[in-house]
Structure formats: structure tokens, C-alpha cells
Design a protein around this motif. Structure first.
Motif, PDB file in Angstrom:
ATOM      1  N   GLY A   1       0.732  -1.212  -0.107  1.00 27.57           N
ATOM      2  CA  GLY A   1       0.107   0.059   0.041  1.00 27.57           C
ATOM      3  C   GLY A   1       0.803   1.301   0.118  1.00 27.57           C
ATOM      4  N   ARG A   2       2.059   1.305   0.758  1.00 28.61           N
ATOM      5  CA  ARG A   2       2.858   2.479   0.698  1.00 28.61           C
ATOM      6  C   ARG A   2       3.511   2.760  -0.559  1.00 28.61           C
ATOM      7  N   LEU A   3       3.916   1.646  -1.172  1.00 31.24           N
ATOM      8  CA  LEU A   3       4.544   1.826  -2.453  1.00 31.24           C
ATOM      9  C   LEU A   3       3.638   2.229  -3.510  1.00 31.24           C
ATOM     10  N   LEU A   4       2.561   1.760  -3.471  1.00 34.73           N
ATOM     11  CA  LEU A   4       1.489   2.197  -4.475  1.00 34.73           C
ATOM     12  C   LEU A   4       0.965   3.667  -4.280  1.00 34.73           C
TER      13      LEU A   4
ATOM     14  N   LEU B   1       7.033  17.466  -2.777  1.00 26.84           N
ATOM     15  CA  LEU B   1       7.069  17.359  -1.345  1.00 26.84           C
ATOM     16  C   LEU B   1       6.721  16.146  -0.653  1.00 26.84           C
ATOM     17  N   ASN B   2       5.512  16.059  -1.044  1.00 30.79           N
ATOM     18  CA  ASN B   2       4.783  14.744  -0.309  1.00 30.79           C
ATOM     19  C   ASN B   2       5.368  13.507  -0.670  1.00 30.79           C
ATOM     20  N   SER B   3       5.920  13.461  -1.871  1.00 23.33           N
ATOM     21  CA  SER B   3       6.580  12.114  -2.377  1.00 23.33           C
ATOM     22  C   SER B   3       7.748  11.806  -1.479  1.00 23.33           C
TER      23      SER B   3
ATOM     24  N   ILE C   1       8.820   8.759   0.788  1.00 21.38           N
ATOM     25  CA  ILE C   1       9.976   7.883   1.011  1.00 21.38           C
ATOM     26  C   ILE C   1      10.502   7.934   2.319  1.00 21.38           C
ATOM     27  N   HIS C   2      10.478   9.001   2.695  1.00 25.78           N
ATOM     28  CA  HIS C   2      11.219   8.691   4.343  1.00 25.78           C
ATOM     29  C   HIS C   2      10.427   7.868   5.091  1.00 25.78           C
TER      30      HIS C   2
ATOM     31  N   GLU D   1       1.618   9.234  -6.009  1.00 27.62           N
ATOM     32  CA  GLU D   1       2.061  10.507  -5.721  1.00 27.62           C
ATOM     33  C   GLU D   1       2.840  11.010  -6.826  1.00 27.62           C
ATOM     34  N   ILE D   2       4.022  10.251  -7.170  1.00 25.94           N
ATOM     35  CA  ILE D   2       5.099  10.655  -8.081  1.00 25.94           C
ATOM     36  C   ILE D   2       4.291  11.051  -9.434  1.00 25.94           C
TER      37      ILE D   2
END
Length: 292
Positions: A136-139, A154-156, A160-161, A144-145
Motif C-alpha cells: 500500500g505504501r509503495l502504491l 514534497l509529499n513524495s 519515501i522517508h 503521488e509521483i
């Protein structure tokens, strides 16, 4: 409902971005990828296919939800046993410079990849809930990207952090599975130590050193048992103790320093937020005669 985020296989083994890139691949007729390495960090998340993955000569038969952490210059490639199944995976690339920038802010970002490099262990298999969280995090990051929402760059970066911290927690939990009784004893000892040392250094670094446990593990154990963070608990305990100090007549100028506040302003704000009264108002109210 998510929009379609998958793409065909991209044969380039270099980054266009100087920071990070993420791909969602679905391939039906891919039957050979040469052994290769690259200059960036890779997180490979397997979803579907009849595949064994070779990393530095170690072969890992992959199952749904497995993932690989591949540092720079480490050779790797998939081995296809059949082409009848769609080969589906999510791949995250992080440039060396960007990764080092994260680690310069906090070395904790390097935890998982440091473990991988030190132990030559690249393959991970976790429970279904953990795998769903990673996917879910990766999707979310991929969406977002490639989206065009305001502040998407900024949200991307925030995502990633956050994702790297998630991986590090998963790795830590895997390496530090301890009996529940130990965690309960640690929690009780933490509470006892805090209550008896409110006037001393209670930073997370100090507690980790004193109890010979990692900062993350202490925070995790405390939050699970108390329901609030370690910082919140210490703050509440110190504020309660400061009330007793006010009633004992300790001057405000000594009180805030005695209970770990950097200045009177921060003490004042915390006290009023917790009790609805300023320290002065509390003292005045406390000394009013009965029936006033």
C-alpha cells in the motif's frame, strides 16, 4: 479505486531522477534478464510469477509478498521457470546521494540496508498484514509521483522517508523478537525509573543506554503498554510533580529548570495546556481560603 499504475518492463539500469524512482511492472513474455548491478539502492517487492531471484549467487524462490533489499554494486537477476504466469512486481530505486542525504539527517535510515550489507542477507518474507502495508505504501508513492496534485514532490519525499522507516521497523522487529514477559519487565522498569528520576536526564538516548535497549524498542514497548508515547508520559509526570512543587513554595524560576524544561515559556505553555491554568493562577487558586 486506484488508476492503472503498471508499466511494461524498462530495460534501462540507470536512474533518470537524481533522487528516487518507483515502477509497477506486469510482464507476460519476459523470460530472461542478464545478471547486473547498479549504483543505486533497490527495494524489490514480488507479487506474482514463477521466479527464483539470484543475488550474489544466493538463490531465493519467491512467494507472493516477498521482498529483496539490494544495495549498490550487488549483482542480481531473476530466473524464470515458466512464462505462463504474469511476472508482477514493484521496484523502488533510491540514488546513493539521496540515501546518504537521508542518513546524514539520521543514521537510523540506513538500518535495513546496513543489516543486508553486513550479513549478505537480501531476502525477506513477512506476514500478510505486513506485506499489505508495504504494498500500500509503495502504491501510494507511485500514485503521488505520477500525479499532479499540489505539492506532490514534497509529499513524495515525505512518503519515501516514511517508507524507509517502515522497512527499518519491520527489519528491527524481525531481528528482535523477544518474549512478552521481557517486554513487560522492561516497561515496568521504565515506569519505575522515570518516576524516581523526574529531575534528571530522561532523554530517549539516556534511557536506551541505561537499559541496554534500542531507542525504537523502548518507544515501541512503552507505547504498546501505556497507550501514549514515552515523551507524553514523562511530560505528564513532570507537570504533575511541578504542581506539588508549586504547592511546596518552590519559585517558578527554579521549578521549570528542576523538571527538565528549557525555559519558563515552554513550562508555562505545557502547564496551562495540561491543567487549564497558568502556574501563577494555580498557585493563587491553591492558597485561597475555604469559602472564598
Amino acid at each position: 479505486m486506484r488508476k492503472e499504475l503498471s508499466t511494461g518492463f524498462n530495460e534501462r539500469q540507470y536512474m533518470n531522477s537524481g533522487e528516487f524512482e518507483v515502477f509497477f511492472y506486469k510482464d507476460l513474455d519476459l523470460n530472461h534478464v542478464v545478471d547486473h548491478s547498479h549504483s543505486y539502492y533497490e527495494v524489490y517487492f514480488f507479487l506474482n510469477g514463477d521466479v527464483t531471484y539470484d543475488v550474489e549467487g544466493k538463490q531465493y524462490p519467491l512467494q507472493y509478498g516477498d521482498y529483496l533489499l539490494i544495495p549498490p554494486e550487488v549483482k542480481h537477476h531473476p530466473i524464470f521457470h515458466s512464462t505462463g504466469k504474469t511476472y508482477q512486481r514493484i521496484v523502488l530505486w533510491i540514488s546513493r546521494n539521496y540515501f546518504e542525504t537521508m542518513c546524514s539527517w539520521s543514521e537510523d535510515f540506513s538500518y535495513s540496508f546496513r543489516y543486508v550489507s553486513e550479513n549478505n542477507h537480501y531476502h525477506f518474507r513477512r506476514d500478510f498484514v505486513t506485506f499489505q502495508n508495504i504494498q500500500g505504501r509503495l502504491l501510494d508513492l507511485l500514485e503521488e509521483i505520477h500525479g499532479n496534485k499540489a505539492f506532490h514532490k514534497l509529499n513524495s519525499e515525505l512518503q519515501i522517508h516514511s517508507f524507509m522507516l517502515l522497512l527499518n521497523r519491520i527489519t528491527y522487529d524481525m531481528l528482535h523478537q523477544v518474549p512478552a514477559v521481557y517486554e513487560n519487565v522492561l516497561y515496568l522498569n521504565l515506569c519505575d525509573y522515570i518516576n524516581n528520576h523526574l529531575e534528571e536526564n530522561l532523554s530517549l538516548d539516556h534511557l536506551a543506554s541505561f537499559f541496554y535497549a534500542s531507542k525504537y524498542h523502548i518507544s515501541h514497548v512503552f507505547k504498546d503498554n501505556m497507550g501514549i508515547s514515552l515523551h507524553q508520559y514523562i511530560l505528564k509526570k513532570r507537570l504533575q510533580a511541578s504542581k506539588n512543587g508549586i504547592l511546596s513554595g518552590i519559585p517558578f524560576g527554579e521549578l521549570y529548570h528542576q523538571y527538565g524544561f528549557s525555559d519558563y515559556t515552554s513550562f508555562y505553555r505545557a502547564f496551562k495546556k495540561e491543567f487549564g491554568l497558568s502556574p501563577k493562577e494555580f498557585r493563587e487558586q491553591a492558597v485561597l481560603p475555604k469559602g472564598y
